[in-house]
Scaffold this motif. Structure first.
Motif, mmCIF file in Angstrom:
data_model
loop_
_atom_site.group_PDB
_atom_site.id
_atom_site.type_symbol
_atom_site.label_atom_id
_atom_site.label_comp_id
_atom_site.label_asym_id
_atom_site.label_seq_id
_atom_site.Cartn_x
_atom_site.Cartn_y
_atom_site.Cartn_z
ATOM 1 N N LEU A 109 -12.577 -3.734 -10.833
ATOM 2 C CA LEU A 109 -13.090 -4.816 -9.988
ATOM 3 C C LEU A 109 -12.004 -5.871 -9.818
ATOM 4 C CD1 LEU A 109 -16.731 -5.247 -11.397
ATOM 5 C CD2 LEU A 109 -16.054 -4.248 -9.203
ATOM 6 N N ARG A 110 -11.327 -5.802 -8.693
ATOM 7 C CA ARG A 110 -10.294 -6.786 -8.385
ATOM 8 C C ARG A 110 -10.955 -8.000 -7.755
ATOM 9 N NH1 ARG A 110 -6.292 -6.956 -10.979
ATOM 10 N NH2 ARG A 110 -5.346 -8.179 -9.321
ATOM 11 N N LEU A 111 -10.930 -9.143 -8.425
ATOM 12 C CA LEU A 111 -11.608 -10.341 -7.939
ATOM 13 C C LEU A 111 -10.645 -11.456 -7.587
ATOM 14 C CD1 LEU A 111 -14.608 -10.387 -10.458
ATOM 15 C CD2 LEU A 111 -14.483 -9.322 -8.185
ATOM 16 N N THR A 112 -9.356 -11.153 -7.543
ATOM 17 C CA THR A 112 -8.330 -12.109 -7.140
ATOM 18 C C THR A 112 -7.206 -11.349 -6.479
ATOM 19 O OG1 THR A 112 -6.674 -13.697 -7.930
ATOM 20 C CG2 THR A 112 -7.325 -11.952 -9.456
ATOM 21 N N ASN A 147 -18.456 1.602 -1.738
ATOM 22 C CA ASN A 147 -17.931 2.887 -1.284
ATOM 23 C C ASN A 147 -17.123 3.574 -2.372
ATOM 24 O OD1 ASN A 147 -19.053 2.863 1.295
ATOM 25 N ND2 ASN A 147 -17.313 1.783 2.195
ATOM 26 N N LEU A 148 -16.311 2.825 -3.080
ATOM 27 C CA LEU A 148 -15.531 3.391 -4.183
ATOM 28 C C LEU A 148 -16.445 3.954 -5.264
ATOM 29 C CD1 LEU A 148 -12.815 0.629 -4.345
ATOM 30 C CD2 LEU A 148 -12.297 3.062 -4.064
ATOM 31 N N ALA A 149 -17.521 3.235 -5.554
ATOM 32 C CA ALA A 149 -18.443 3.672 -6.613
ATOM 33 C C ALA A 149 -19.137 4.982 -6.253
ATOM 34 C CB ALA A 149 -19.478 2.585 -6.889
ATOM 35 N N GLN A 150 -19.305 5.254 -4.953
ATOM 36 C CA GLN A 150 -19.973 6.493 -4.549
ATOM 37 C C GLN A 150 -19.108 7.721 -4.810
ATOM 38 O OE1 GLN A 150 -23.255 5.865 -3.843
ATOM 39 N NE2 GLN A 150 -22.315 3.909 -4.371
ATOM 40 N N LEU A 151 -17.801 7.539 -4.850
ATOM 41 C CA LEU A 151 -16.895 8.655 -5.079
ATOM 42 C C LEU A 151 -16.393 8.721 -6.513
ATOM 43 C CD1 LEU A 151 -16.836 8.440 -1.896
ATOM 44 C CD2 LEU A 151 -14.506 9.335 -2.054
ATOM 45 N N PHE A 152 -16.063 7.552 -7.081
ATOM 46 C CA PHE A 152 -15.288 7.539 -8.317
ATOM 47 C C PHE A 152 -16.070 7.065 -9.546
ATOM 48 C CE2 PHE A 152 -12.343 6.913 -4.738
ATOM 49 C CZ PHE A 152 -11.552 8.042 -4.907
ATOM 50 N N MET A 172 0.816 -1.205 0.000
ATOM 51 C CA MET A 172 0.000 0.000 0.000
ATOM 52 C C MET A 172 0.854 1.261 0.000
ATOM 53 S SD MET A 172 -2.740 -1.343 -0.475
ATOM 54 C CE MET A 172 -3.577 0.214 -0.657
ATOM 55 N N CYS A 173 2.069 1.176 0.568
ATOM 56 C CA CYS A 173 2.986 2.313 0.446
ATOM 57 C C CYS A 173 3.330 2.542 -1.016
ATOM 58 C CB CYS A 173 4.259 2.060 1.247
ATOM 59 S SG CYS A 173 4.001 2.123 3.033
ATOM 60 N N ALA A 174 3.376 1.458 -1.769
ATOM 61 C CA ALA A 174 3.669 1.576 -3.199
ATOM 62 C C ALA A 174 2.494 2.112 -3.981
ATOM 63 C CB ALA A 174 4.071 0.203 -3.758
ATOM 64 N N CYS A 175 1.357 2.341 -3.286
ATOM 65 C CA CYS A 175 0.176 2.860 -3.977
ATOM 66 C C CYS A 175 0.402 4.244 -4.545
ATOM 67 C CB CYS A 175 -1.038 2.887 -3.044
ATOM 68 S SG CYS A 175 -1.809 1.278 -2.884
ATOM 69 N N GLN A 176 1.450 4.927 -4.077
ATOM 70 C CA GLN A 176 1.745 6.208 -4.680
ATOM 71 C C GLN A 176 2.092 6.035 -6.146
ATOM 72 O OE1 GLN A 176 4.425 8.668 -2.452
ATOM 73 N NE2 GLN A 176 3.645 7.959 -0.500
ATOM 74 N N ASN A 192 -7.098 4.306 -1.836
ATOM 75 C CA ASN A 192 -6.179 3.250 -1.429
ATOM 76 C C ASN A 192 -6.748 2.323 -0.363
ATOM 77 O OD1 ASN A 192 -4.279 4.271 -3.199
ATOM 78 N ND2 ASN A 192 -3.187 5.449 -1.647
ATOM 79 N N MET A 193 -7.429 2.899 0.641
ATOM 80 C CA MET A 193 -7.934 2.076 1.737
ATOM 81 C C MET A 193 -8.954 1.031 1.261
ATOM 82 S SD MET A 193 -7.892 1.290 4.975
ATOM 83 C CE MET A 193 -7.164 2.646 5.909
ATOM 84 N N PRO A 194 -9.979 1.402 0.486
ATOM 85 C CA PRO A 194 -10.911 0.370 0.023
ATOM 86 C C PRO A 194 -10.237 -0.707 -0.824
ATOM 87 C CG PRO A 194 -11.882 2.540 -0.243
ATOM 88 C CD PRO A 194 -10.445 2.760 0.112
ATOM 89 N N TYR A 195 -9.262 -0.327 -1.643
ATOM 90 C CA TYR A 195 -8.591 -1.346 -2.440
ATOM 91 C C TYR A 195 -7.675 -2.218 -1.597
ATOM 92 C CZ TYR A 195 -10.504 -0.139 -6.949
ATOM 93 O OH TYR A 195 -11.366 0.032 -8.002
ATOM 94 N N GLN A 196 -7.182 -1.688 -0.499
ATOM 95 C CA GLN A 196 -6.460 -2.528 0.449
ATOM 96 C C GLN A 196 -7.417 -3.560 1.051
ATOM 97 O OE1 GLN A 196 -4.697 -0.420 3.709
ATOM 98 N NE2 GLN A 196 -3.258 -2.047 4.199
ATOM 99 N N GLN A 197 -8.631 -3.123 1.378
ATOM 100 C CA GLN A 197 -9.636 -4.049 1.891
ATOM 101 C C GLN A 197 -9.968 -5.130 0.857
ATOM 102 O OE1 GLN A 197 -12.732 -1.257 2.774
ATOM 103 N NE2 GLN A 197 -11.673 -0.400 4.557
#
Length: 458
Positions: free
Chosen positions: A170-173, A148-153, A18-22, A102-107
């Motif tokens: 949509l990350r499914l794996t 949550n992501l869809a509400q913003l982006f 997630m640090c690499a998310c930059q 970043n946080m939702p995609y970490q989840q």
């Protein structure tokens, strides 16, 4: 909560990712050899990590019409991200990473680790319940993150255009080498509903800790999602299902209206009205003493409406919000609760012309909010009057929970409820009109560069 020792390396690897998310959340793959959760206890511990899960985006709350800040408060903000969100700037991030992306995609990544791991297991009969709970929990968390992501982006859902408007990746794996484009909005909502529907079949009706998903939570989230889609029949069905297991409403007459934190501190203590504990990402904007309640919002509460002293403190231009269902002033509640379900069902029933049932839900909720002996059952002469009243109470009840942004987006499509937002900073006026493209937050620039996905227009 304790985390299984074998997961500490995995969590460190994910943190490094997630640090690499930059440079984009998928640009650098973690070493799969250290991601080794193998038992149901491991999977549960991974999802009990509340530094990752039980957190939802909060920039939409800064951009909505709950808050106000003056010039001094705006200047005192050290975060350009928060300042730019408040004035709906074209460039919000100015090259900085976005926690709300970043946080939702970490989840999602954590949830996919669990789902991939469970797919490799063949549970014995005695293990089936544990397998079901783990899979249901991961599906719930992934669905909540995608929604949550869809509400913003992504754009507000409209069945006429959902098949052509861009969605979110949509990350499914957990395999980060698998590319995921934005797809379309219909695919996003189809996936969210698919995940939650399966979770509803797998999760237990009750859980020991409310940071963990339950069947009731899955149905409550389905009701929220379907309401945002305008599917009022199914939204009411799922709200009813959730309320059949938990219809507890807190009588505000029993709360200390003078307390700094009128509600119990969750998750350490229990609030019976809370179905699933979640908090909004902490931003200084929401906890600053220079950030106050919008005067037009505060003016909606009658003198005998206990939400007025329970939710708010201070006076005049220095009125601030204290009524967090987290029970902690620095954390806004972003989870699921019974009061929202009553309002979802009341709105759906009102839209379907079921006036008596909608009024019953509305009056049940409001009786628990008004000073004893002062509330008189609301009556209406028309369907339109009832719907207007339900939406007004929704506005007053679900404040500072991150919900208002989604409500603005969906209600702005109806001229009868469309709202233009406005604010002034340093003598300059800013407005956000219904349907404005700035209701879509921009995709972080690092993500665009790393994964070649389409940017939102601003």
């Amino acid at each position: 909560m304790k985390i299984h020792p074998i997961l500490q390396i995995a969590l460190l690897a994910v943190a490094c990712l997630m640090c690499a998310c930059q440079n984009g959340y998928l640009k650098k793959a973690p070493d799969k050899s250290v991601l080794v959760p193998e038992t149901y206890a491991d999977f549960t511990a991974l999802m009990d990590n509340m530094t990752v899960f039980n957190n939802s985006p909060a920039l939409q709350e800064i951009g909505s019409d709950d808050y106000r800040t003056g010039d001094a408060g705006f200047t005192a903000l050290t975060s350009e991200l928060q300042k730019n969100s408040y004035i709906w700037a074209a460039d919000i991030y100015e090259g900085q990473p976005c926690p709300d992306w970043n946080m939702p995609y970490q989840q999602v990544f954590y949830a996919n680790i669990v789902l991939d791991g469970l797919a490799a297991l063949k549970p014995a009969a005695a293990e089936q319940e544990s397998w079901n709970t783990a899979r249901g929990s991961a599906l719930f968390h992934r669905a909540f993150a995608f929604y949550n992501l869809a509400q913003l982006f992504a754009a507000a859902y409209d069945p006429a255009s959902a098949g052509t408007l861009p969605g979110i990746p949509l990350r499914l794996t957990a395999d980060v080498n698998v590319k995921a484009g934005r797809g379309n909005l219909k695919q996003v909502y189809d996936q969210v509903i698919h995940d939650l529907t399966e979770a509803d079949q797998l999760l237990p009706g009750q859980v020991a800790y409310k940071n963990r998903p339950s069947k009731t939570a899955a149905e409550a989230l389905l009701a929220r999602v379907l309401l945002s889609m305008g599917d009022y029949t199914r939204a009411a069905t799922y709200a009813t299902a959730a309320l059949s297991r938990n219809h507890n409403l807190t009588d505000y007459n029993g709360l200390d209206t003078l307390a700094a934190n009128p509600f119990p501190y969750i998750p350490a203590a229990d609030n019976p009205e809370v179905i699933f504990y979640d908090k909004l990402i902490s931003y200084g904007f929401s906890s600053s003493t220079r950030t106050t309640v919008a005067p037009d919002l505060f003016s909606l509460y009658a003198a005998d409406d206990l939400r007025r002293p329970v939710f708010f403190a201070g006076s005049g231009p220095n009125t601030y919000f204290k009524g967090r269902y987290t029970g902690f002033r620095l954390q806004l509640f972003g989870g699921l609760a019974v009061d929202e379900l009553f309002l979802i069902r009341a709105e759906c029933l009102a839209r379907q012309g079921k006036t008596g049932d909608a009024l019953a839900d509305l009056n049940t909720l409001l009786k628990s909010r008004w000073r004893t002996g002062t509330y008189q059952d609301f009556t209406v002469s028309s369907k339109d009057e009832l719907l207007k009243k339900v939406l007004l109470e929704r506005r007053k009840e679900l404040v500072f929970r991150g919900i208002r942004w989604s409500d603005l987006r969906r209600l702005n499509k109806d001229p009868a409820f469309a709202t233009t937002l406005s604010r002034t900073v340093a003598g300059k006026s800013y407005t956000l009109a219904p349907g404005d493209k700035r209701y879509l937050f921009p995709i972080p620039q690092q993500e665009l560069l790393a994964n070649d996905i389409e940017q939102n227009e601003r």
